[in-house]
Design a protein around this motif. Structure first.
Motif, PDB file in Angstrom:
ATOM      1  N   GLU A   2      10.740 -34.311 -12.937  1.00 39.71           N
ATOM      2  CA  GLU A   2      11.301 -35.129 -11.735  1.00 39.71           C
ATOM      3  C   GLU A   2      11.059 -36.555 -12.004  1.00 39.71           C
ATOM      4  O   GLU A   2      10.097 -37.197 -12.429  1.00 39.71           O
ATOM      5  N   ALA A   4      10.835 -40.393  -9.771  1.00 41.03           N
ATOM      6  CA  ALA A   4      10.680 -40.934  -8.587  1.00 41.03           C
ATOM      7  C   ALA A   4      11.057 -42.034  -8.515  1.00 41.03           C
ATOM      8  O   ALA A   4      10.558 -42.964  -9.679  1.00 41.03           O
ATOM      9  N   CYS A  58      15.342 -33.181 -11.116  1.00 35.14           N
ATOM     10  CA  CYS A  58      15.634 -33.700  -9.803  1.00 35.14           C
ATOM     11  C   CYS A  58      15.348 -35.361  -9.727  1.00 35.14           C
ATOM     12  O   CYS A  58      14.410 -35.716 -10.576  1.00 35.14           O
ATOM     13  N   PHE A  60      13.815 -38.213  -6.926  1.00 35.25           N
ATOM     14  CA  PHE A  60      13.392 -38.539  -5.608  1.00 35.25           C
ATOM     15  C   PHE A  60      13.431 -39.917  -5.307  1.00 35.25           C
ATOM     16  O   PHE A  60      13.232 -40.906  -6.386  1.00 35.25           O
ATOM     17  N   VAL A  90      16.581 -35.834  -3.707  1.00 38.93           N
ATOM     18  CA  VAL A  90      15.933 -36.009  -2.496  1.00 38.93           C
ATOM     19  C   VAL A  90      15.595 -37.354  -2.057  1.00 38.93           C
ATOM     20  O   VAL A  90      14.943 -38.172  -2.821  1.00 38.93           O
ATOM     21  N   LEU A  92      13.673 -39.933   0.771  1.00 38.05           N
ATOM     22  CA  LEU A  92      12.569 -40.039   1.663  1.00 38.05           C
ATOM     23  C   LEU A  92      12.258 -41.371   2.029  1.00 38.05           C
ATOM     24  O   LEU A  92      12.651 -42.539   1.806  1.00 38.05           O
ATOM     25  N   GLY A 195       8.496 -35.607  -2.546  1.00 40.72           N
ATOM     26  CA  GLY A 195       9.632 -34.883  -3.049  1.00 40.72           C
ATOM     27  C   GLY A 195       9.660 -33.632  -3.721  1.00 40.72           C
ATOM     28  O   GLY A 195      10.792 -32.795  -3.373  1.00 40.72           O
ATOM     29  N   ARG A 198       9.646 -30.859  -0.987  1.00 40.99           N
ATOM     30  CA  ARG A 198      11.255 -30.569  -0.481  1.00 40.99           C
ATOM     31  C   ARG A 198      12.176 -29.869  -1.574  1.00 40.99           C
ATOM     32  O   ARG A 198      13.008 -28.912  -1.401  1.00 40.99           O
ATOM     33  N   HIS A 199      11.975 -30.490  -2.917  1.00 44.63           N
ATOM     34  CA  HIS A 199      12.550 -29.729  -3.995  1.00 44.63           C
ATOM     35  C   HIS A 199      12.384 -28.127  -4.036  1.00 44.63           C
ATOM     36  O   HIS A 199      13.347 -27.380  -4.260  1.00 44.63           O
ATOM     37  N   HIS A 204      17.753 -30.698  -0.370  1.00 44.35           N
ATOM     38  CA  HIS A 204      18.150 -31.792  -0.838  1.00 44.35           C
ATOM     39  C   HIS A 204      19.130 -32.626  -0.173  1.00 44.35           C
ATOM     40  O   HIS A 204      19.662 -32.158   0.761  1.00 44.35           O
TER      41      HIS A 204
END
Length: 227
Positions: A2, A4, A58, A60, A90, A92, A195, A198-199, A204
């Motif tokens: 991922e 961020a 993913c 974030f 995601v 935030l 993140g 939630r993933h 999402h």
């Protein structure tokens, strides 16, 4: 893997993580602008980790509150990567990220960001029945307005403490407990951890519709008429 991204304020950060565990990370103070600095920072992380963007599963991203241009850069980059790679996003809340490291405190936690004009973006959090909750919606407020509702000791955290800490302690005395922080107050690792949680749940955001959280309309001046 991922990625961020946090460009909410002048203090920016990016990191690569695997199931929320940080692999490589970078934070910096943006002296130019995020448009120039963000993508090279991401590229450096990918090279350091020995991976490519196609390895991402993913993204974030912190969506504010924060600076208008800064937030747009971060979110547009995140959206572009997610769309191009067909991976989930995601989004935030930046105040949530500021408050998260203090979720195990016995005190309520007020997260603050300096929004200029002598005002802060603020939200209050506390543990209720073992559940960490945001108990007031994020809002723009002057320090006096924030203090007016404080009736018990509160831990203040976030970038805004550097700006408003003296005013808070002057008004509240011992009721204002200031977090012992040095900038940057937000870590990309916190964003990655939040993140990733939630993933894993499949929670999402819609890349097409997610927008930055500004809280305040931009100041746009009317163009001058030619003389």
């Amino acid at each position: 893997m991922e990625l961020a991204i946090d460009t909410s304020t002048r203090y920016a950060g990016v990191c690569l993580s695997q199931d929320g565990r940080v692999l490589v990370s970078r934070s910096w103070y943006s002296r130019q602008n995020h448009t120039v600095e963000l993508l090279p920072a991401v590229d450096e992380l990918l090279k350091e980790a020995g991976v490519t963007a196609r390895d991402l599963e993913c993204v974030f991203v912190a969506i504010g509150p924060g600076g208008f241009s800064a937030l747009r850069v971060g979110l547009s980059t995140a959206k572009g990567l997610c769309t191009g790679l067909n991976i989930p996003l995601v989004a935030l809340n930046t105040l949530d990220v500021e408050a998260e490291p203090y979720h195990d405190q016995d005190l309520p936690v007020y997260a603050l960001l300096d929004m200029g004009r002598g005002e802060a973006a603020a939200a209050l959090y506390e543990q209720r029945d073992g559940d960490w909750q945001k108990v007031t919606a994020e809002r723009i407020a002057a320090p006096d307005d924030i203090c007016a509702a404080v009736q018990q000791p509160v831990l203040f955290c976030g970038e805004g403490v550097a700006t408003f800490g003296e005013a808070l302690t002057g008004r509240l005395g011992d009721l204002a407990v200031l977090a012992d922080q040095s900038p940057p107050t937000r870590s990309p690792a916190t964003l990655a951890s939040m993140g990733s949680e939630r993933h894993r749940r499949g929670d999402h955001d819609d890349v097409r519709t997610v927008e930055p959280l500004y809280l305040r309309r931009p100041s746009i001046s009317t163009p001058r008429r030619p003389a």
